[in-house]
Design an enzyme around this catalytic site. Structure first.
Site, PDB file in Angstrom:
ATOM      1  CG  HIS A 179      -0.780  -9.062   0.913  1.00 54.61           C
ATOM      2  ND1 HIS A 179      -1.689 -10.079   1.147  1.00 54.61           N
ATOM      3  CD2 HIS A 179      -1.508  -7.978   0.568  1.00 54.61           C
ATOM      4  CE1 HIS A 179      -2.914  -9.604   0.962  1.00 54.61           C
ATOM      5  NE2 HIS A 179      -2.841  -8.331   0.606  1.00 54.61           N
ATOM      6  CD  GLU A 224      -6.839  -8.274   0.572  1.00 60.28           C
ATOM      7  OE1 GLU A 224      -6.160  -9.302   0.697  1.00 60.28           O
ATOM      8  OE2 GLU A 224      -6.345  -7.159   0.318  1.00 60.28           O
TER       9      GLU A 224
HETATM   10 FE   LIG Z   1      -4.416  -6.987   0.110  1.00 56.84          FE
END
Ligand SMILES: [Fe+2]
Length: 302
Positions: A179, A224
């Site tokens: 991520h 995000e």
């Molecule tokens: Fe993140």
């Protein structure tokens, strides 16, 4: 920099600017006190795997050591961990060619992030420092919002080093090296995006609780899950999209409403961590995102 100015109705109470952060300007990492941030929730795929937990504890110890020494220890990733990376990175690469913003695609190459091996934070730091003066600091788990965002004001992102559990390579309930390095880190080679992140950091340091919640939403719908206009098309730049093929495919599907970015609307829109996102926001450019955010953060001082 947060600069005090005389308060008038026309002028903001203070001005939010970007500034270079030299090594000597950084807060002392040793002062960062984090308790219990290397805990796995019971529904984490690795929660009942003692080997995985042992490995996580070891990698956490390296991150903790960074806070004492200020030096990043590279992780000697195992063959199994490298295999998880290759599996996820290869599948994501195909989708990125279709949906990722061109800036992101170039940045990934410039940082040397490949499908072949897990990149080290130290390697990426060397390159980021030259390009935008940004840094990564290892951390052993998820930290609370104000602490995490505040570090962005020093042009630092706290970044995990461990990788998800092998039983579910396509899923992680928390940030991991996939991520961070496929989702977040390439975008920090963009000066406007990095400046924008620094503004969010400035905001987090002075926000009251309500404003902090708004900043969390802004972060969520941009850093995000953000989309950006690109020559008449729409592309992804958000880390939650770029590091998950399910989210990325979904973002461009029929069930998602893709709205033009509106800061006021974004900071007042709730989101759900665990569901696929029904609404996403498209910014015209990172410069416009940065300037809208500058005004918003400056309003905190009124
Ligand atoms: Fe993140």
């Amino acid at each position: 920099m947060l600069t005090e100015t005389a308060t008038t109705t026309a002028e903001p109470a203070f001005r939010v600017d970007n500034y270079v952060v030299n090594d000597e300007d950084l807060p002392i990492f040793h002062d960062m006190e984090f308790e219990d941030i290397n805990q796995l929730d019971l529904d984490h795929p690795g929660a009942n795997d003692p080997e995985y937990r042992k490995r996580r504890d070891y990698i956490a110890s390296l991150s903790k050591k960074f806070r004492e020494t200020g030096v990043i220890t590279d992780v000697d990733y195992t063959d199994e961990e490298q295999g998880i990376w290759r599996h996820v990175a290869t599948r994501l690469e195909e989708l990125h060619q279709k949906h990722a913003s061109p800036f992101y695609l170039k940045a990934k190459k410039d940082l040397g992030i490949s499908t072949e091996h897990i990149p080290q934070l130290s390697e990426m730091n060397r390159r980021l420092k030259q390009l935008t003066g940004f840094r990564l600091a290892p951390i052993e788990g998820l930290v609370e919002t104000r602490a995490f965002l505040s570090w962005l004001s020093y042009r630092v992102m706290l970044s995990t080093q461990y990788i998800r559990h092998h039983s579910r390579p396509d899923y992680t309930p928390e940030p991991d090296i996939v991520h961070e390095s496929i989702g977040h880190i390439p975008m920090f080679t963009n000066q406007n995006f990095t400046d924008y992140s620094q503004f969010i950091g400035h905001g987090a340091r002075i926000a009251n609780d309500k404003q902090l919640e708004e900043l969390g939403r802004l972060y969520w719908f941009t850093v995000e899950f953000g989309l950006v206009e690109d020559e008449g098309d729409i592309k992804a730049y958000g880390a939650g999209l770029l590091s998950s093929y399910g989210e990325l495919e979904h973002a461009f599907g029929d069930e998602v409403e893709r709205r033009p970015f509106d800061l006021e609307q974004v900071i007042n829109t709730d989101y759900n961590y665990s569901d696929m996102q029904p609404v996403l926001y498209v910014v015209p450019s990172y410069t416009e995102l940065k300037e809208a955010t500058r005004k918003y953060i400056e309003s905190f001082g009124k």
